[in-house]
Design a protein around this motif. Sequence first.
Motif, PDB file in Angstrom:
ATOM      1  N   ALA A 125       2.456  -6.510   9.948  1.00  0.00           N
ATOM      2  CA  ALA A 125       2.904  -5.443   9.054  1.00  0.00           C
ATOM      3  C   ALA A 125       3.754  -6.001   7.923  1.00  0.00           C
ATOM      4  CB  ALA A 125       3.703  -4.401   9.837  1.00  0.00           C
ATOM      5  N   SER A 126       3.643  -5.365   6.772  1.00  0.00           N
ATOM      6  CA  SER A 126       4.522  -5.623   5.640  1.00  0.00           C
ATOM      7  C   SER A 126       5.191  -4.300   5.309  1.00  0.00           C
ATOM      8  CB  SER A 126       3.717  -6.134   4.440  1.00  0.00           C
ATOM      9  OG  SER A 126       4.532  -6.203   3.285  1.00  0.00           O
ATOM     10  N   ALA A 127       6.532  -4.255   5.393  1.00  0.00           N
ATOM     11  CA  ALA A 127       7.245  -2.989   5.214  1.00  0.00           C
ATOM     12  C   ALA A 127       8.522  -3.205   4.412  1.00  0.00           C
ATOM     13  CB  ALA A 127       7.566  -2.381   6.577  1.00  0.00           C
ATOM     14  N   VAL A 128       8.878  -2.200   3.617  1.00  0.00           N
ATOM     15  CA  VAL A 128      10.073  -2.264   2.766  1.00  0.00           C
ATOM     16  C   VAL A 128      11.116  -1.287   3.288  1.00  0.00           C
ATOM     17  CG1 VAL A 128      10.981  -1.979   0.424  1.00  0.00           C
ATOM     18  CG2 VAL A 128       8.654  -2.826   0.770  1.00  0.00           C
ATOM     19  N   PRO A 129      12.343  -1.737   3.532  1.00  0.00           N
ATOM     20  CA  PRO A 129      13.401  -0.800   3.938  1.00  0.00           C
ATOM     21  C   PRO A 129      13.624   0.260   2.859  1.00  0.00           C
ATOM     22  CG  PRO A 129      14.093  -3.072   4.270  1.00  0.00           C
ATOM     23  CD  PRO A 129      12.829  -3.120   3.465  1.00  0.00           C
TER      24      PRO A 129
END
Length: 350
Positions: A125-129
């Motif tokens: 996964a690639s996720a941004v806070p």
Amino acid sequence: MDFTMRFLSFYVIEAEDQDSKRFKHYQTLDQEEFEASALKDFLDGELKRIVKRKAEKHPPSEQVPTKIGYFAVEPGYDLDSNPNYNMLHRIRFAETKEAFNEGSEQLVRTYLDTSAVRGGAFLVASAVPRKYFDDSFVFIMKCDFEPKVASIADEKALIKKVEMAITTKNMKSIQYPYMPEEGMTEESELKIHQASHARYFEDFLKYVEYGESMPEIMKTQVMTMVQEHVLETYEENSQERQQFEHDMEIWEASEKREIQERLDTHQVIEAAAQIVENTPEAQLKMKLGETEVKGLLAEFGDSIHLAKINGRYVLLVEAETISFEKGFSPIEFHKPEGLHEVIERIAGKG
């Protein structure tokens, strides 16, 4: 901490044995597709748990489930000289589903090259806070399937039943970059979690190293101190030196070690001070007869004293207060004697 998912790739790994390992790519989702998928509720909570797990650069033991790793780089070289860093960096900053899937697939193939690979689900996964950061984090999650779920052939059904397929109990994970606290990241570090005693997941990224545990650091510092003492005390190639070095080999390899009585109080305090300077929280643990003692190494020679009377060991501990926790005993009502009276009584035993 809440995240907005940029991309997610879902793979299933089949590993009947070490000679028969393969993977199947089921789906790569972008933000919009993820929001509508059955994976959202499960992973929203799981990403929070992964980020919240505490880890130390120098853990208290070798068997802690969560560790901080750092990319190994030769002196004078930048992070991009490390293959594992480059792989995770490409995934982290991928701008399209195709680029993300290409990077994720390389990651899966790297995992398949690891010894003791086990079948199950592999998610990248690639996720941004939602606050603090504009850049994304990479999350790698590996867990086993229940046999009845793994046998489902329909891809859409498998995705829909993902909560049955994935449990957090034995899930292994990697978070990159490491976040020591909210609002801070360490680009050269990652966090790895594996609850089982099997350490094979550490072999997954071959160019990531982990800080020594506190016991290992203490052992190294003590051995350095002992070697310095040998050089100062015994002549090279002397029988005494050879015997001392032999005794130290036995001491180092023993699980239960007895006091060696080689250094005087001043030397031990000086050596302990060197260790405490680098490791203020260094622990002091020992057992006198059946009595276990635990404190801070920094207190030795200050409020913890070791002595000998009539061939027997005596431990003296100074403190302003005495407290009791579990259990009850008449000692809680004791009015202590003077120190000299106690010493006289002990001396009188001989």
